[in-house]
Design a protein around this motif. Sequence first.
Motif, short mmCIF file in Angstrom:
data_model
loop_
_atom_site.label_atom_id
_atom_site.label_comp_id
_atom_site.label_asym_id
_atom_site.label_seq_id
_atom_site.Cartn_x
_atom_site.Cartn_y
_atom_site.Cartn_z
N LEU A 45 -3.84 -9.75 -4.91
CA LEU A 45 -2.75 -10.50 -5.54
C LEU A 45 -2.70 -10.29 -7.04
O LEU A 45 -1.79 -10.80 -7.70
N LEU A 46 -3.70 -9.58 -7.60
CA LEU A 46 -3.77 -9.40 -9.06
C LEU A 46 -2.81 -8.29 -9.48
O LEU A 46 -3.18 -7.13 -9.64
N SER A 47 -1.58 -8.65 -9.68
CA SER A 47 -0.53 -7.66 -9.95
C SER A 47 -0.69 -6.97 -11.29
O SER A 47 -0.07 -5.92 -11.51
N ASN A 48 -1.50 -7.53 -12.19
CA ASN A 48 -1.70 -6.91 -13.51
C ASN A 48 -2.98 -6.07 -13.59
O ASN A 48 -3.30 -5.53 -14.65
N LEU A 49 -3.69 -5.98 -12.48
CA LEU A 49 -4.98 -5.29 -12.50
C LEU A 49 -4.79 -3.78 -12.72
O LEU A 49 -4.04 -3.12 -11.99
N VAL A 50 -5.47 -3.26 -13.74
CA VAL A 50 -5.41 -1.84 -14.09
C VAL A 50 -6.69 -1.12 -13.67
O VAL A 50 -6.65 0.01 -13.20
N SER A 89 -8.25 -2.92 3.87
CA SER A 89 -6.99 -2.46 4.47
C SER A 89 -5.88 -2.50 3.44
O SER A 89 -6.12 -2.78 2.26
N GLU A 90 -4.67 -2.24 3.86
CA GLU A 90 -3.53 -2.27 2.95
C GLU A 90 -3.36 -3.61 2.27
O GLU A 90 -2.87 -3.69 1.13
N VAL A 91 -3.79 -4.68 2.94
CA VAL A 91 -3.62 -6.03 2.38
C VAL A 91 -4.35 -6.16 1.05
O VAL A 91 -3.88 -6.83 0.13
N ALA A 96 -2.11 -4.81 -1.76
CA ALA A 96 -0.68 -5.06 -1.57
C ALA A 96 0.10 -5.14 -2.87
O ALA A 96 1.20 -4.58 -2.97
N LYS A 97 -0.44 -5.82 -3.87
CA LYS A 97 0.31 -6.03 -5.11
C LYS A 97 -0.32 -5.34 -6.32
O LYS A 97 0.03 -5.65 -7.46
N LEU A 98 -1.22 -4.40 -6.08
CA LEU A 98 -1.91 -3.74 -7.20
C LEU A 98 -1.12 -2.53 -7.67
O LEU A 98 -1.60 -1.40 -7.69
N SER A 99 0.09 -2.75 -8.09
CA SER A 99 0.98 -1.65 -8.48
C SER A 99 0.57 -0.99 -9.79
O SER A 99 0.97 0.14 -10.06
#
Length: 783
Positions: free
Chosen positions: A261-266, A280-282, A285-288
């Motif tokens: 869920l950490l969408s800001n993780l670099v 897994s993909e989960v 999921a939000k590590l864009s």
Amino acid sequence: MRNSKLIMVGLLLAVLSLCKTNSLACNEREKHALLRFKQSLTDPANRLSSWSLTEGCCGWAGVRCDNVSGRAFELHLGNPEDSGKSTLIGKLSPALLELEHLNFLNLSLNDFRGTPIPSFLGSMSSLTYLNLWGASFGDLVPHQLGNLSSLRQLYLGGNPGLYVDNFRYVNFTHSLTVLSLPSNNFGNNIPNWLFNLSSLLVLDLSDNSLLGNLSFLSYLDLHRNKLNGPIPSQLGNLSSLSYLYLRSNELYGTLPRNLGLLSNLVALCIGNNSIEGTISEVNFAKLSKLKYLDMHLTSVVFNVSHNWIPPFQFQHIFLRGCKLGPEFPAWLQTQRFLQTLTLQNVGIVGTVPKWFWMWASNIQTIYLGYNQISGNLSEVLINSTNFVADSNRFVANRILDLSNNALSGELGHCLMRWQSLTHLNLGSNNLSGEISESIGSLFSLRALHLHNNSFSGGIPLSLNNCTVLGLIDFAENKLTGSIPSWIGERTHLMVIRLRSNEFFGDIPQQICRLSSLIILDLANNRLSGSIPRCLNNISAMATIPSAIDDKFSTLKFIIYLGYQEDYLGYREDLILVVKGRKSTYSSILPLSLNLSRNHLMGRIPEKIGGMKYLESLDLSNNHLSGEIPQSITNLTFLSYLDLSYNNLSGRIPSSTQLQSFNALDFIGNPELCGAPLLKNCIQNEGPQGDENVEGSERSWFYIGAATGFIVGFSGVCGALLCKRAWGRAYFKFLNNIKDRVYVVTALKWSWVCYHFRRYHMISLGCLRGCNQEGREERGGGES
């Protein structure tokens, strides 16, 4: 007209005065305070040469003043060169307290000789920036630093002598936005006040000995500590978290699913822990924004679908030891900006898909070792090369490591387009054929591993073009021919491993020119001739070990990452046969010379002792003859020696080092004797030697006695001849002595004769009387 000129001049002077307002408006009290501060320091590079009474302090080097008040508010005195040449040395003076408006103080990378951080710094209430990084401070961190209520950034890292007795009492202000405390000696629990730093954006506590758990902040660096337990699931609630470094701790358990869920993780770095479980993909999921993933040396299993499209674009992937196989991960081909790919020992089985080599042609570093990858290597290189040629793209590959797989086929002529390669490792595969001449087109090559394959033919002449080559490992192949003499021109060579091939002929004398050589392994070939007498010219084997380590470290390849880890070093691993068994070495190599199992003849070089830092020497199973040179006792660093099964003779030189080895290290030399062998040299050479010594001593005794007699007699006679008075007295003395001796002798002789006659007469009288008595007795009996 004249008035207008005067007005212009006046305006010009006014402008100039404004430009120099800092130097003119310098506060005298602060000026003298700074001069006292300077007196407490030693400045070998004269960085503070401008600090003098003749100039305003606002114009001094490193001093910044307010343009209006002229009060000093910044001191930029960090060492600009990060070297000892520009270092300020000494201790901090309390004169700094008189700089009431100082809010910026940078003293980083100077040398304060382990002195404590002064507690008076806690009274400089205007400070917003304090940088004491790498300034050689020591002792206890003063709790007074917690009084700096305006402090925004604090850097205390790189001071190994610093420590805290109890972290709870070092309570930093809530206004901190940057707290950097790496590489100190803070062995303690994570303090509770750390969670109250609501303004903190960057926290670096790496390389300490902290214990406990931490579950907060947007930039969290806790690598190389002793953190234990599972990774806190609360980390998944920190929406601002961008960089998480937990590598090299004692963490265990599974990776929290809500980290996805950490969408800001670099950057996510959890390698070298006991993390396990399935991902897994989960989890992604939000590590864009994820660009850096380090899970090496964990037991994580990747379980993603074959057609999974990740939401991120990696730049660096480290998955060594994870489980990705048996199929090659297809999702990799979606990563267009990858620079480093580490998939060692991830359980991949079978051939590499065709798309991989075309896709991977622009990756700097590729590690695919210790899998079960099979296929024809020449086809792999052709596919990759054709892709590069057709697309006209620059090949950025620097490191290609495909070792310990099941690749087959020939090397081919396809290396010409890989000219940027610096490290090529194809060891421990099933490759065959001759080593291609195209290998010489790798002009930047520094390390070449082709060991444990089935290559045949000779060493290609084109390899001479690789002028910066530092390591050659062709061991355990079927190579033949002679060792080329041009190898002595590659002065950067540190390692030569040609063992277990079919090389023949002499060892070239030019090999002695390799001053940087620390490993020479030519064992188990068909080499003949004698050992070059000039081997002692290899200066690397006569230098201190620390310098050798530094030389071997030059083979590292540095990759800039741009994150918390400024660089990644490619480490060279080397398999050496020492003490009869294989061992893998990396940063610290034993200085080794192995010429065993050949057909070498002649003597061991007399000056072999000049290689005094040699640690391993194996000359066994040859035809060497003569005595073991005495200079071998100079090899005091020697930890392994094998001279067995040669034709050596004579006594083994005596030294603590040599006699500490096993007798098996000298066995198979019938004429060799002395410890540690059971054969005693005294039985064969001792008696004859003793007789010679005794005869020599007897001869010198007679010579000395005769010489002494002649010298003494000549001295006495010379004195008597030179001094006539002495002669007359001497001979008169001898005459007197002669007369006395004659008289005494005559008297003694007369006395002896007198008593002898008297005794004789008495004896005769007694005998006659006895005879007469006997006759009378016989006559009386008859009557």
